[in-house]
Scaffold this motif. Sequence first.
Motif, short mmCIF file in Angstrom:
data_model
loop_
_atom_site.label_atom_id
_atom_site.label_comp_id
_atom_site.label_asym_id
_atom_site.label_seq_id
_atom_site.Cartn_x
_atom_site.Cartn_y
_atom_site.Cartn_z
N ASP A 2 1.20 6.99 4.75
CA ASP A 2 0.16 8.31 4.65
C ASP A 2 -1.15 7.84 3.53
O ASP A 2 -1.04 6.92 3.12
N LEU A 3 -1.75 8.92 3.42
CA LEU A 3 -3.20 8.56 2.72
C LEU A 3 -2.89 8.34 1.47
O LEU A 3 -3.61 7.31 0.70
N SER A 4 -2.08 8.97 0.86
CA SER A 4 -1.58 8.95 -0.69
C SER A 4 -0.92 7.24 -0.90
O SER A 4 -1.51 6.51 -1.74
N THR A 5 -0.27 6.98 -0.18
CA THR A 5 0.48 5.65 -0.23
C THR A 5 -0.71 4.49 0.02
O THR A 5 -0.66 3.68 -0.66
N PHE A 6 -1.63 4.70 0.90
CA PHE A 6 -2.45 3.89 1.06
C PHE A 6 -3.57 3.64 0.11
O PHE A 6 -3.86 2.43 -0.35
N LEU A 7 -3.98 4.79 -0.48
CA LEU A 7 -4.64 4.99 -1.81
C LEU A 7 -4.12 4.14 -2.83
O LEU A 7 -4.82 3.30 -3.74
N GLN A 9 -2.00 1.71 -2.79
CA GLN A 9 -2.01 0.46 -2.54
C GLN A 9 -3.62 -0.12 -2.64
O GLN A 9 -3.50 -1.37 -3.14
N CYS A 10 -4.46 0.44 -2.07
CA CYS A 10 -5.84 0.05 -2.40
C CYS A 10 -5.97 -0.12 -3.94
O CYS A 10 -6.61 -1.19 -4.41
N LEU A 135 -2.16 11.89 -7.30
CA LEU A 135 -2.59 11.25 -5.71
C LEU A 135 -1.87 11.98 -4.62
O LEU A 135 -0.94 11.61 -4.44
N GLY A 136 -2.27 13.14 -4.28
CA GLY A 136 -1.53 14.02 -3.44
C GLY A 136 -0.55 15.04 -4.13
O GLY A 136 -0.80 15.08 -5.43
#
Length: 290
Positions: A2-7, A9-10, A135-136
């Motif tokens: 999901d977007l939160s996990t991607f952010l 990791q970034c 984040l989320g």
Amino acid sequence: MDLSTFLVQCLNAVQYGLLLFLVASGLTLIFGIMGVINLAHGSFYMIGAYMAFSLAPIFGDYFIAQLLAGIALAAILGYVLEWAFFSYLYQRDHLQQVLMTYSLILVFEELRSILIGNDVHGVKVPEWLTGGMALGEVMTYPVYNLFASAACIVVAIALYCVVNRTRLGMMIRAGASNRDMVRGLGINIRLLYRIVFAAGVALAALAGMIASPMTSVYPGMGGHILIVCFVVVVIGGIGSISGALIASLLVGFVDTFGKVFFAQLSGIGIYVLMALILIWRPEGLKSKGY
């Protein structure tokens, strides 16, 4: 993902890449400008982490003062080491450089064992940097990790300005291109190299101090970071600080997302990246400039 996990990791990739840059920029100053293969550079990262552990009880929550004190001590150490050991290596072949710097690794490890011991230690995050940023709805990101990234960015900007916008930086760049010409102009090249070496040691130690609250402080912790930093220097281009920054961020993303998507093969990701870039550009991403 999901977007939160991607952010998250970034952010992890950027933070890891920026910490790598601090260590690699010091290595590229010493290796690229002074022409010395310094295998002991990872030990300076370890020394920084152990300095953070030793200075934490003295400074408490005054973390910025602790970092400044550590930088000063590391710079003095670097100046003394260049005067006592490295100043004799400039005209020697690479084998002698490797042997001498490897012996320094053994000396530093033995001194660490005698003075502090072989236990694994932790460094407490300062109270004013505890907590997390949302984040989320369910995920948070540690405030200290954001501080670490911001501190690395500030140092990177300061390093760029010094090398490219000051008289000292002009002398460093000229000394890297033609040390005999610089000596002929009346510039003390030995003093200049000592300043460069002290700055390289201070950058590596600073990275260790910043990383210590996020990781454990343990014996031999400089070995892995040294290998990765040599990869960064080769990818970025030997002697290029801006190339080291780009390469550090690339390595950070490849390593972080490699562990997420290809956990079993993550250990070879950065080396595959290095091989591909060297096939494309054998001189590295930036062969000229700083």
